[in-house]
Design a protein around this motif. Structure first.
Motif, PDB file in Angstrom:
ATOM      1  N   ALA A   8       0.884  -1.175   0.000  1.00  0.00           N
ATOM      2  CA  ALA A   8       0.000   0.000   0.000  1.00  0.00           C
ATOM      3  C   ALA A   8       0.913   1.214   0.000  1.00  0.00           C
ATOM      4  CB  ALA A   8      -0.905  -0.003   1.232  1.00  0.00           C
ATOM      5  N   ASP A   9       1.090   1.828  -1.167  1.00  0.00           N
ATOM      6  CA  ASP A   9       2.122   2.859  -1.269  1.00  0.00           C
ATOM      7  C   ASP A   9       1.822   3.880  -2.359  1.00  0.00           C
ATOM      8  OD1 ASP A   9       4.641   4.082  -0.703  1.00  0.00           O
ATOM      9  OD2 ASP A   9       5.334   3.252  -2.607  1.00  0.00           O
ATOM     10  N   HIS A  10       2.462   5.029  -2.259  1.00  0.00           N
ATOM     11  CA  HIS A  10       2.202   6.126  -3.206  1.00  0.00           C
ATOM     12  C   HIS A  10       3.469   6.636  -3.899  1.00  0.00           C
ATOM     13  CE1 HIS A  10       3.315   9.645  -0.430  1.00  0.00           C
ATOM     14  NE2 HIS A  10       3.621   8.559   0.227  1.00  0.00           N
ATOM     15  N   HIS A  11       4.550   5.846  -3.865  1.00  0.00           N
ATOM     16  CA  HIS A  11       5.768   6.275  -4.556  1.00  0.00           C
ATOM     17  C   HIS A  11       5.751   5.829  -6.017  1.00  0.00           C
ATOM     18  CE1 HIS A  11       7.060   6.544  -0.355  1.00  0.00           C
ATOM     19  NE2 HIS A  11       7.786   7.535  -0.799  1.00  0.00           N
ATOM     20  N   PRO A  12       6.363   6.628  -6.907  1.00  0.00           N
ATOM     21  CA  PRO A  12       6.431   6.193  -8.300  1.00  0.00           C
ATOM     22  C   PRO A  12       7.335   4.968  -8.441  1.00  0.00           C
ATOM     23  CG  PRO A  12       7.599   8.290  -7.989  1.00  0.00           C
ATOM     24  CD  PRO A  12       6.951   7.966  -6.685  1.00  0.00           C
ATOM     25  N   GLU A  13       7.071   4.172  -9.464  1.00  0.00           N
ATOM     26  CA  GLU A  13       7.896   3.018  -9.835  1.00  0.00           C
ATOM     27  C   GLU A  13       8.184   2.044  -8.695  1.00  0.00           C
ATOM     28  OE1 GLU A  13      11.388   4.318 -12.008  1.00  0.00           O
ATOM     29  OE2 GLU A  13      10.263   5.977 -12.872  1.00  0.00           O
ATOM     30  N   PRO A  14       7.139   1.440  -8.129  1.00  0.00           N
ATOM     31  CA  PRO A  14       7.383   0.431  -7.087  1.00  0.00           C
ATOM     32  C   PRO A  14       8.064  -0.809  -7.684  1.00  0.00           C
ATOM     33  CG  PRO A  14       5.067   0.439  -7.696  1.00  0.00           C
ATOM     34  CD  PRO A  14       5.702   1.597  -8.413  1.00  0.00           C
ATOM     35  N   GLN A  15       8.703  -1.542  -6.809  1.00  0.00           N
ATOM     36  CA  GLN A  15       9.383  -2.784  -7.217  1.00  0.00           C
ATOM     37  C   GLN A  15       8.304  -3.877  -7.315  1.00  0.00           C
ATOM     38  OE1 GLN A  15      12.420  -3.319  -4.268  1.00  0.00           O
ATOM     39  NE2 GLN A  15      13.097  -5.296  -5.045  1.00  0.00           N
ATOM     40  N   ALA A  16       7.527  -3.830  -8.396  1.00  0.00           N
ATOM     41  CA  ALA A  16       6.280  -4.615  -8.483  1.00  0.00           C
ATOM     42  C   ALA A  16       6.501  -6.116  -8.270  1.00  0.00           C
ATOM     43  CB  ALA A  16       5.601  -4.355  -9.819  1.00  0.00           C
ATOM     44  N   GLU A  17       7.603  -6.643  -8.791  1.00  0.00           N
ATOM     45  CA  GLU A  17       7.818  -8.095  -8.726  1.00  0.00           C
ATOM     46  C   GLU A  17       8.021  -8.590  -7.290  1.00  0.00           C
ATOM     47  OE1 GLU A  17       9.852  -5.850  -9.853  1.00  0.00           O
ATOM     48  OE2 GLU A  17      11.771  -6.193  -8.850  1.00  0.00           O
ATOM     49  N   ALA A  18       8.289  -7.675  -6.376  1.00  0.00           N
ATOM     50  CA  ALA A  18       8.536  -8.079  -4.984  1.00  0.00           C
ATOM     51  C   ALA A  18       7.238  -8.300  -4.205  1.00  0.00           C
ATOM     52  CB  ALA A  18       9.391  -7.028  -4.282  1.00  0.00           C
ATOM     53  N   PHE A  19       6.095  -7.953  -4.802  1.00  0.00           N
ATOM     54  CA  PHE A  19       4.823  -8.017  -4.076  1.00  0.00           C
ATOM     55  C   PHE A  19       3.818  -8.887  -4.820  1.00  0.00           C
ATOM     56  CE2 PHE A  19       6.973  -3.998  -3.239  1.00  0.00           C
ATOM     57  CZ  PHE A  19       7.033  -4.016  -1.848  1.00  0.00           C
ATOM     58  N   ASP A  20       2.867  -9.458  -4.056  1.00  0.00           N
ATOM     59  CA  ASP A  20       1.840 -10.297  -4.670  1.00  0.00           C
ATOM     60  C   ASP A  20       0.617  -9.477  -5.074  1.00  0.00           C
ATOM     61  OD1 ASP A  20       2.966 -13.091  -4.202  1.00  0.00           O
ATOM     62  OD2 ASP A  20       3.159 -12.121  -2.245  1.00  0.00           O
ATOM     63  N   LEU A  21       0.383  -8.406  -4.348  1.00  0.00           N
ATOM     64  CA  LEU A  21      -0.793  -7.579  -4.628  1.00  0.00           C
ATOM     65  C   LEU A  21      -0.410  -6.128  -4.367  1.00  0.00           C
ATOM     66  CD1 LEU A  21      -3.851  -7.707  -5.301  1.00  0.00           C
ATOM     67  CD2 LEU A  21      -4.282  -7.903  -2.846  1.00  0.00           C
ATOM     68  N   LEU A  22      -0.734  -5.251  -5.333  1.00  0.00           N
ATOM     69  CA  LEU A  22      -0.308  -3.856  -5.187  1.00  0.00           C
ATOM     70  C   LEU A  22      -1.491  -2.901  -5.105  1.00  0.00           C
ATOM     71  CD1 LEU A  22       2.117  -5.294  -6.984  1.00  0.00           C
ATOM     72  CD2 LEU A  22       2.903  -2.949  -7.124  1.00  0.00           C
ATOM     73  N   PHE A  23      -1.494  -2.095  -4.073  1.00  0.00           N
ATOM     74  CA  PHE A  23      -2.371  -0.923  -4.013  1.00  0.00           C
ATOM     75  C   PHE A  23      -1.415   0.249  -4.121  1.00  0.00           C
ATOM     76  CE2 PHE A  23      -4.645  -4.287  -2.008  1.00  0.00           C
ATOM     77  CZ  PHE A  23      -5.956  -4.108  -2.407  1.00  0.00           C
ATOM     78  N   SER A  24      -1.179   0.675  -5.342  1.00  0.00           N
ATOM     79  CA  SER A  24      -0.097   1.623  -5.560  1.00  0.00           C
ATOM     80  C   SER A  24      -0.522   2.675  -6.571  1.00  0.00           C
ATOM     81  CB  SER A  24       1.115   0.837  -6.078  1.00  0.00           C
ATOM     82  OG  SER A  24       2.039   1.704  -6.671  1.00  0.00           O
ATOM     83  N   SER A  25      -0.342   3.927  -6.207  1.00  0.00           N
ATOM     84  CA  SER A  25      -0.598   5.019  -7.137  1.00  0.00           C
ATOM     85  C   SER A  25       0.137   6.250  -6.653  1.00  0.00           C
ATOM     86  CB  SER A  25      -2.100   5.311  -7.197  1.00  0.00           C
ATOM     87  OG  SER A  25      -2.297   6.567  -7.800  1.00  0.00           O
TER      88      SER A  25
END
Ligand code: 5GP
Ligand code: MN
Length: 335
Positions: free
Chosen positions: A115-132
């Protein structure tokens, strides 16, 4: 932001989970404190889960945000990470922001939810992303997420009108610097809804901004008059040596906000704050619209963050031999 399909998946993850961890970045700020406290409240009080909170202790200035949970740290935290089946990560998008827990987090077999708001998260490290990065704060993301998870209006009112909503209002307020940056239409809606649920924003503002120690204000004045300079290209630089830190008897978190002050000057485009802390120089950067703090953080300070607010570090013995050499290092920086 429409997280509805992710929310269904998340709900089933929570249903099945027994040991839940909530973790945030090192040197936690108000948003890290608010987003983790809110999640922990929901999971413990509304879903009756065993929740372990992993984060460093909060600075005194923001410790009121989360008085209900005792975080775990060190070996205990590593053990908890190993045994967890569901891990919530808030307010960071790359694992190395977790410092000493980054490896255990990467190796953990648990389901990892971001659950994060930073640009370019390390997507492959997580199973589910709430990111914007189009939302103000991790607290706003958690707000959307929890609103969606509540079963009915009654549950929403109980959750968001209580300690959880209070923590979220605190986190959002600190990350937007009380609505002076990163404020989206959804951010104002969140604030409005939390006010309607009865969250006491006046009390929050009083605790966040009107209860500093006198030292802090005197240190601001002295540092700005003696250790602040503005370069020709519009970069403002504040240097806080270990000596200054001790001279004013400063505590962790007390210079929060100092880096913003130079931006109030017309010709300053970017503000850089450097603090000597043991063998590290901690760096905070802020930019006016149209300039990138993030780019400088990545290029010169082994860091990252948001376009207008970012951070990083320099290591003594690697990047410089002593804090006294900082001026030579800063010479390299080009806008
Ligand atoms: P602050 O200046 O308040 O410490 O940090 C501002 C923002 O910069 C944080 O919200 C975070 O996004 C980012 N940030 C701070 N330190 C680091 C760092 O060491 N690495 C990265 N990638 N981002 C950082
Ligand atoms: Mn944040």
């Amino acid at each position: 932001m429409d997280f509805s399909s992710e929310l269904q998946v998340l709900s089933s993850y929570i249903e099945r989970a027994e040991k839940v961890v909530v973790i945030t970045h090192m040197h936690p700020d108000g948003d890290a404190a608010g987003s983790t406290a809110a999640l922990a409240h929901y999971l413990q009080d509304f879903r009756h889960k065993t929740v372990s909170l992993i984060r460093e202790p909060l600075p005194d200035t923001i410790s009121f945000i989360d008085e209900h949970f005792t975080p775990v740290s060190g070996d205990k935290a590593r053990e908890v990470l190993k045994e967890a089946d569901l891990i919530f990560c808030t307010d960071f998008g790359v694992l190395d922001r977790c410092g000493e827990y980054a490896r255990e987090l990467a190796e953990s077999k648990a389901i990892k939810v971001l659950a994060d708001h930073h640009p370019e998260p390390q997507a492959e490290a997580f199973d589910l992303l709430f990111s914007s990065s189009e939302l103000s704060s991790a607290s706003e993301i958690v707000y959307q997420l929890l609103k969606g998870l509540c079963r009915d209006e009654e549950e929403r009112k109980a959750l968001l009108g209580g300690a959880c909503g209070y923590a979220l209002m605190c986190g959002m307020t600190t990350d937007t610097n009380n609505f002076s940056c990163s404020t989206f239409p959804s951010t104002l809606m969140m604030a409005s809804e939390l006010l309607a649920y009865g969250i006491n924003r006046d009390e929050i503002l009083e605790k966040l901004y009107n209860r500093y120690r006198e030292n802090r204000v005197r240190a601001f004045a002295s540092l700005l008059s003696e250790h602040f300079s503005i370069r020709e290209d519009g970069i403002g630089i504040i240097k806080v040596s270990a000596e200054s830190w001790h001279k004013f008897g400063l505590q962790e978190g007390e210079l929060e906000g100092l880096v913003n002050v130079p931006l109030s000057i017309d010709r300053v485009k970017i503000s850089i704050y450097l603090r000597e802390d043991g063998d590290t120089v901690r760096v905070s950067l802020r930019a006016k619209k149209g300039w990138s703090a993030r780019e400088l953080a990545v290029r010169y300070f082994h860091g990252g963050g948001h376009e207008l607010a970012s951070g990083g570090k320099l290591l003594l013995g690697r990047d410089l031999d002593s804090f006294g050499e900082i001026d030579d290092y800063l010479e390299k920086i080009r806008l």
